[in-house]
Enzyme design. Structure first.
Site, PDB file in Angstrom:
ATOM      1  N   SER A  17     -43.538  93.957  70.337  1.00  0.00           N
ATOM      2  CA  SER A  17     -43.797  92.883  71.301  1.00  0.00           C
ATOM      3  C   SER A  17     -45.088  93.152  72.080  1.00  0.00           C
ATOM      4  O   SER A  17     -45.478  94.301  72.285  1.00  0.00           O
ATOM      5  CB  SER A  17     -42.645  92.751  72.290  1.00  0.00           C
ATOM      6  OG  SER A  17     -41.456  92.409  71.632  1.00  0.00           O
TER       7      SER A  17
HETATM    8  N1  SAH Z   1     -38.552  95.179  70.835  1.00  0.00           N
HETATM    9  C1  SAH Z   1     -39.169  95.586  69.596  1.00  0.00           C
HETATM   10  C2  SAH Z   1     -39.204  94.505  68.514  1.00  0.00           C
HETATM   11  C3  SAH Z   1     -39.557  93.117  68.836  1.00  0.00           C
HETATM   12  S1  SAH Z   1     -39.562  92.092  67.374  1.00  0.00           S
HETATM   13  C4  SAH Z   1     -40.565  96.106  69.807  1.00  0.00           C
HETATM   14  O1  SAH Z   1     -41.196  95.777  70.813  1.00  0.00           O
HETATM   15  O2  SAH Z   1     -41.045  96.821  68.933  1.00  0.00           O
HETATM   16  C5  SAH Z   1     -37.861  91.634  67.217  1.00  0.00           C
HETATM   17  C6  SAH Z   1     -37.001  92.609  66.461  1.00  0.00           C
HETATM   18  O3  SAH Z   1     -35.707  92.028  66.370  1.00  0.00           O
HETATM   19  C7  SAH Z   1     -37.438  92.873  65.017  1.00  0.00           C
HETATM   20  O4  SAH Z   1     -37.507  94.249  64.778  1.00  0.00           O
HETATM   21  C8  SAH Z   1     -36.340  92.213  64.174  1.00  0.00           C
HETATM   22  O5  SAH Z   1     -36.122  92.841  62.928  1.00  0.00           O
HETATM   23  C9  SAH Z   1     -35.143  92.314  65.097  1.00  0.00           C
HETATM   24  N2  SAH Z   1     -34.072  91.338  64.842  1.00  0.00           N
HETATM   25  C10 SAH Z   1     -34.197  90.057  64.422  1.00  0.00           C
HETATM   26  N3  SAH Z   1     -32.974  89.476  64.310  1.00  0.00           N
HETATM   27  C11 SAH Z   1     -32.073  90.402  64.700  1.00  0.00           C
HETATM   28  C12 SAH Z   1     -30.655  90.404  64.787  1.00  0.00           C
HETATM   29  N4  SAH Z   1     -29.908  89.343  64.455  1.00  0.00           N
HETATM   30  N5  SAH Z   1     -30.052  91.533  65.212  1.00  0.00           N
HETATM   31  C13 SAH Z   1     -30.771  92.633  65.556  1.00  0.00           C
HETATM   32  N6  SAH Z   1     -32.115  92.695  65.473  1.00  0.00           N
HETATM   33  C14 SAH Z   1     -32.765  91.598  65.033  1.00  0.00           C
END
Ligand code: SAH
Length: 213
Positions: free
Chosen positions: A64
């Site tokens: 993010s």
């Molecule tokens: N907070 C993290 C990632 C942000 S992107 C950072 O800053 O690095 C959003 C993340 O949510 C991604 O890694 C994606 O794979 C995950 N994601 C998407 N749908 C999801 C779900 N249903 N359950 C858990 N994680 C999920």
């Protein structure tokens, strides 16, 4: 991995940028200034770590944007030792921010590649969540509920009911809701069946994945 004076200088500039953009929480700014964000991005691209932008981390996901991390974390108004459920571990950077703020973090990731990577990386950097789970964030973690705070870091089409029920009374959920753009939504659980909702700006997230194999 090295955290050089150059990285530290770039980080300080990033923090100043976040202040200009309106981030006020001293605690949040302090941990962003402390955590080497370049440790959470592939080494070949570490020059991107201190630009205020989201960046690809594989499996079509992104770390993010720092402003978004700062904004969402500020809204949580964390107190020491609070139990936090994070949906979307991704790179683990947001998880590290929560741990630096002394939260007890339970985090779920849907992409197996990212899950494996982050499960190895966080402890190596000295960050130990209570649990990193590979699974579906829509289900939450009923076995560890209720949570003081729930943070969703992917965009949800609607607010998952199951997650609302895993919030303590008096607890707060921060969730971006929408299709292409997402309304940052602050939900306070005020009673067994009572929630107060506020919308605090528009953001853009990768979608929260449903029914993924
Ligand atoms: N907070 C993290 C990632 C942000 S992107 C950072 O800053 O690095 C959003 C993340 O949510 C991604 O890694 C994606 O794979 C995950 N994601 C998407 N749908 C999801 C779900 N249903 N359950 C858990 N994680 C999920």
């Amino acid at each position: 991995m090295k955290d050089t004076p150059k990285h530290q200088g770039l980080r300080k500039k990033l923090v100043n940028r976040l202040i200009e953009k309106g981030i006020r929480s001293k605690e949040v700014l302090t941990v962003i200034n402390k955590i080497p964000r370049h440790y959470f991005i592939d080494k070949d691209f570490e020059s991107h770590a201190y630009i205020d932008k989201a960046f690809p981390i594989g499996s079509e996901q992104t770390i993010s944007q720092p402003y978004t991390v700062a904004f969402q974390t500020s809204l949580l108004e964390l107190k020491e030792n609070e139990k936090v459920l994070e949906i979307g571990t991704g790179s683990g950077y947001q998880t590290a921010v929560l741990i630096e703020l002394k939260a007890k973090v339970y985090t779920i990731e849907r992409q197996h590649y990212l899950f494996r990577k982050v499960k190895k990386k966080l402890p190596l950097l000295g960050y130990n969540p209570e649990l990193i789970k590979y699974g579906d964030g829509f289900l939450g973690m009923i076995e560890y509920a209720p949570f003081d705070k729930i943070l969703i870091t992917a965009g949800a089409i609607k607010i998952p009911k199951k997650l609302l029920l895993q919030l303590k009374i008096g607890g707060v959920m921060i969730i971006p809701v929408g299709n292409n753009t997402h309304k940052m939504t602050h939900i306070l659980r005020t009673g067994k069946n009572k929630y107060e909702k506020k919308i605090l700006g528009e953001f853009s997230f990768v979608p929260m994945l449903k029914n993924k194999n």
